[in-house]
Design a protein around this motif. Structure first.
Motif, mmCIF file in Angstrom:
data_model
loop_
_atom_site.group_PDB
_atom_site.id
_atom_site.type_symbol
_atom_site.label_atom_id
_atom_site.label_comp_id
_atom_site.label_asym_id
_atom_site.label_seq_id
_atom_site.Cartn_x
_atom_site.Cartn_y
_atom_site.Cartn_z
ATOM 1 N N UNK A 2 0.784 44.723 -95.663
ATOM 2 C CA UNK A 2 1.994 45.152 -94.927
ATOM 3 C C UNK A 2 1.980 46.188 -94.180
ATOM 4 N N UNK A 3 0.797 47.308 -94.703
ATOM 5 C CA UNK A 3 0.697 48.518 -94.425
ATOM 6 C C UNK A 3 -0.646 49.126 -94.802
ATOM 7 N N UNK A 4 -1.162 50.065 -93.806
ATOM 8 C CA UNK A 4 -2.331 50.885 -94.256
ATOM 9 C C UNK A 4 -1.684 52.208 -94.313
ATOM 10 N N UNK A 5 -1.651 52.998 -95.307
ATOM 11 C CA UNK A 5 -1.202 54.406 -95.130
ATOM 12 C C UNK A 5 -1.392 55.240 -96.325
ATOM 13 N N UNK A 6 -0.798 56.256 -96.562
ATOM 14 C CA UNK A 6 -1.041 57.270 -97.833
ATOM 15 C C UNK A 6 -0.140 56.708 -98.797
ATOM 16 N N UNK A 7 -0.917 56.916 -100.091
ATOM 17 C CA UNK A 7 -0.170 56.344 -101.268
ATOM 18 C C UNK A 7 -0.663 57.732 -102.341
ATOM 19 N N UNK A 19 -0.565 43.470 -91.065
ATOM 20 C CA UNK A 19 -0.213 41.945 -90.871
ATOM 21 C C UNK A 19 -1.204 40.959 -90.998
ATOM 22 N N UNK A 20 -2.372 41.278 -91.504
ATOM 23 C CA UNK A 20 -3.415 40.212 -91.452
ATOM 24 C C UNK A 20 -3.217 39.777 -93.169
ATOM 25 N N UNK A 21 -3.440 38.399 -93.041
ATOM 26 C CA UNK A 21 -3.492 37.595 -94.243
ATOM 27 C C UNK A 21 -4.890 37.895 -95.094
ATOM 28 N N UNK A 22 -4.703 38.008 -96.387
ATOM 29 C CA UNK A 22 -5.952 38.158 -96.982
ATOM 30 C C UNK A 22 -6.075 37.213 -98.003
ATOM 31 N N UNK A 23 -7.185 36.777 -98.821
ATOM 32 C CA UNK A 23 -7.565 35.928 -99.656
ATOM 33 C C UNK A 23 -7.798 36.747 -101.135
#
Lengths: 467, 339
Positions: free
Chosen positions: A84-89, A55-59
């Motif tokens: 949007x998400x931090x997860x497995x890819x 959910x955090x905005x990044x530049x």
């Protein structure tokens, strides 16, 4: 050694170069995918630790993950957007790895965040090494070994020559070629940092003879303060493998199990040097890389500056893929890895995306004959191993004998043996399995406190691969 | 997204191959042998043609039959049995009774190759195994030669050719003597130009050195033959016989030695058989030198006029040893003691 005026190594093979279609095409910017997935491990070593929350905005260019220890590098946001998400890819190796999913802001100007500059004139060696790690720089030739680790010269070791790898011996790939033509000043700047860090007194840039324009271009404007020479190399695979390049340019043989450092050399890819020269003066990090999208199944072939984390599916969709596509691999055809999923994303190590149609793919579906001892593989192996004998032993799983008697662990998996074998025996494929078995046995032996079964040696570690 | 819906193939690298293949290499060897084969039919007529046909057919039949017995798919497609048959036929005297030809062909494939595990596993050149067995079993028939360019060669089949199996062959034509036999037993030497063009008696396909040389050069240019082997053999024979000739002119001159008998065919097409020759560069050179020395030794001091066959079989026998002795020095590893 020299051959007809060109520097080279002995043995090796001559695969068709296939570079003409893209070598003349200038680097183009690639659009942002709807979602960019930045794997937290794109290098050899430990995954980086995420610094952002969902959910955090990044530049764009913002550091989103910190290195976890020395064998790790930082990661940066490839686009301004929302996490949007931090997860497995999925990764190219088939494993699932942690990744940061970023949705770029539509219509954003996508300005790149500037950090703390690191000027080569004023920064100390340690500061430059730290800056390279913080910029997330890894070997861009393909192996993705953390560059700062290579540049950390242990006390007692001395480097006299910095070797810049512009060989690009893999067929199809033309990224290094384009970087040399378009980012000359960045490469020169990178060399300044690299010379300072390594303490080398001179730098040699090795370029294969099929890129005369690049050699001419790089030679033409060498700044007077830069002790840089440009050497033209014979067109032969794997000319760009670290050990082969060192032998070709310096006539030194890297001992088995040792690093280029042990023969007073450090070998860095030209694209890596260009990134260091481009990023460090502005305190930025790697948020994109140049890759060649090519192969008979790709419509809009070319060299692209692709945001890190671009899903392969989006990339192929954008460049257009033939309906008969049968195989997609990342990197060149000699050492590139076939994609097991189109959901993997391009990483810092992705030097090319090559797509084959059924026609080209079927050329590797050949009847396997028994070994006829023709010796082609013996004449091809750049490490002077006997792949024929190793292949016979691999079939009966004599891994230990392969390592102890036939120097299996010196194989760096360039694939020249499989390329030439008229019996189509999957030699290098066997050796990968055998090497893994030997490493496992060695690890088990170490765990039991017994001395390792075979001398721990070989490529892989610190190697820039066969690019 | 309109990305491909097809399944993608996952394979490990390399994703490209050189295009060389066992069957294409073997097929090209057959092609390279064709000029010499055509000349043998031209020079010796019908009997040579029959010998070659029976030789190839017996080898192909045996290969196919043994594959069936072993319950394996046919290996005729790799062309190696064709090469064996052709080479074997080319080394035989044109008037050899056809049943002997067939027996040798079966032996070449069955004992020379299949017994050891087929293609790639045979320690000796199968064609020479077949010939060696015939040489030991039928010494008279194997050394009875017909003259080249016999005027009746296309119109008449010699009686010996059609001998009933196990019957005594009757030679009803004028017999010729090979240049080596002439030298050995009568002390006559043959003109080198005659040897080069093949205007002499001999085995079906060994007489025209020039055509054999052309076939060999074709294979070398296409990188389908290790040039070091024929070069080492021929250079050794030339050097050794030159020294002998200088010491005592009674010994034959180097040109005579080079272009007579089966040396050219043996050096170009039999010693270079990939399966039976060493793999390393130094190994190949030593192998060639050993064969070259043996050829001269057998020809000059041995009981037989010709020694190429035994020299190559001996070379085959030591080639695994040569591979062990003359290993390549591994990159980055000090040369190790011989294992």
């Amino acid at each position: 050694m020299r051959l007809l005026g060109l520097k080279s190594f002995r043995h090796g093979v001559h695969p068709p170069e296939m570079k003409d279609e893209t070598s003349g095409m200038a680097i183009r910017h690639f659009p942002f995918a709807p979602v960019l997935v930045v794997p937290l491990v794109q290098h050899i070593g430990k995954p980086a630790v995420p610094l952002v929350q969902e959910g955090q905005e990044v530049q764009r260019g913002q550091k989103i993950a910190s290195p976890d220890g020395f064998m790790s590098v930082a990661m940066h946001a490839p686009a301004s957007g929302v996490v949007r998400r931090i997860g497995l890819t999925p990764s190219i190796l088939g494993r699932m790895v942690p990744g940061v999913f970023i949705e770029p802001f539509p219509g954003s100007t996508q300005e790149i965040m500037e950090g703390t500059p690191c000027a080569w004139e004023t920064a100390s060696k340690d500061e430059i090494i730290k800056a390279i790690q913080e910029a997330g720089v890894v070997g861009l030739g393909g192996a993705a070994f953390p560059t700062h680790v290579k540049l950390s010269i242990p006390t007692g070791k001395h480097v006299d020559t910095l070797i810049l790898n512009g060989a690009e011996c893999e067929p199809y790939l033309t990224t290094d070629h384009r970087v040399m033509l378009e980012q000359r000043e960045d490469i020169y700047m990178g060399v300044r940092y690299l010379l300072k860090v390594t303490g080398a007194k001179r730098a040699i840039l090795g370029i294969e003879a099929n890129k005369p324009d690049a050699a001419e271009h790089m030679r033409a404007a060498i700044p007077s303060d830069l002790p840089l020479e440009v050497e033209v190399l014979e067109v032969k695979y794997p000319q760009g493998a670290e050990k082969m390049l060192i032998t070709a340019l310096l006539g030194r043989e890297v001992p088995s199990g040792a690093l280029p450092l042990d023969v007073n050399a450090v070998c860095i890819n030209v694209a890596t040097s260009a990134e260091i020269g481009r990023l460090l003066p502005r305190g930025r990090g790697i948020q994109e890389r140049i890759l060649t999208a090519t192969g008979p199944a790709i419509s809009d072939k070319g060299n692209y500056r692709v945001p890190i984390g671009t899903p392969l599916r989006f990339l192929l969709d954008h460049v257009g893929v033939d309906a008969n596509v049968d195989r997609v691999f990342l990197g060149g055809p000699m050492m590139g890895q076939a994609a097991s999923s189109l959901d993997i994303s391009t990483t810092k190590g992705t030097s090319g995306v090559v797509a084959f149609t059924t026609t080209e793919a079927e050329r590797t579906h050949r009847h396997v004959y028994p070994c006829i001892r023709c010796g082609y593989c013996v004449d091809a192996c750049p490490m002077f191993l006997n792949p024929s004998q190793l292949g016979i032993l691999a079939l009966v799983e004599q891994h230990e004998q392969m390592a102890e008697e036939y120097n299996l662990m010196d194989c760096f998996e360039c694939g020249s043996c499989s390329f030439v074998c008229p019996s189509h025996i999957p030699l290098v494929q066997h050796f990968r399995i055998s090497k893994a078995a030997v490493r496992k046995a060695q690890a088990a032996a170490r765990a039991n406190g017994a001395p390792a079964a075979a001398p721990a040696s070989g490529g892989g570690k610190g190697s820039e691969g066969g690019k | 997204m309109a990305a491909p819906k097809k399944t993608l193939e996952i394979r490990t690298s390399p994703h490209v191959l050189s295009g060389h293949s066992v069957d294409t290499i073997m097929f090209n060897v057959v092609l390279a042998l064709l000029p010499a084969t055509a000349f043998s039919v031209f020079a010796f007529g019908l009997p040579a043609l029959l010998v070659l046909v029976v030789a190839v057919a017996s080898c192909l039949f045996t290969e196919r039959w043994l594959c069936r017995v072993a319950g394996r798919p046919s290996t005729l497609g790799d062309w190696s049995a064709t090469i064996t048959g052709l080479l074997y036929g080319l080394t035989l005297p044109p008037t050899l009774p056809l049943w002997m030809v067939a027996v040798g062909g079966v032996i070449a494939i069955a004992l020379g190759k299949a017994l050891f595990g087929g293609l790639g596993s045979n320690p000796f050149n199968p064609a020479l195994v077949g010939r060696a067995v015939l040489q030991a079993t039928f010494p008279v028939s194997m050394t009875t030669w017909m003259p080249a360019f016999d005027p009746e060669r296309f119109s008449r089949i010699p009686g010996a050719t059609l001998t009933f199996p196990f019957a005594e062959p009757i030679y009803d034509t004028v017999s010729g003597a090979t240049p080596l036999a002439l030298w050995k037993f009568k002390g006559e030497t043959t003109d080198a130009m005659q040897l080069l063009t093949g205007w002499v008696s001999g085995s079906a396909g060994e007489t025209s050195a020039v055509l054999i040389l052309i076939g060999g050069i074709y294979l070398i240019v296409r990188n389908m033959m290790n040039w070091r082997i024929p070069v080492a053999i021929l250079a050794t024979v030339a050097a050794l016989s030159a020294v002998l000739h200088l010491v005592d002119p009674a010994y034959p001159a180097p040109l005579f030695m080079l272009f007579s008998g089966g040396l050219m065919l043996g050096a170009m097409f039999m010693a270079t058989d990939m399966v039976g020759s060493p793999m390393t560069t130094i190994g190949c050179v030593v192998y060639g030198v050993v064969i070259g020395v043996m050829v001269v030794v057998i020809r000059v001091w041995g009981g037989m006029p010709e020694g190429v066959m035994y020299a190559i079989l001996l070379g085959n026998a030591i080639s695994p040893l040569l591979d062990r002795w003359f290993r390549t020095k591994v990159y980055g590893v000090p040369r190790r003691a011989r294992a």
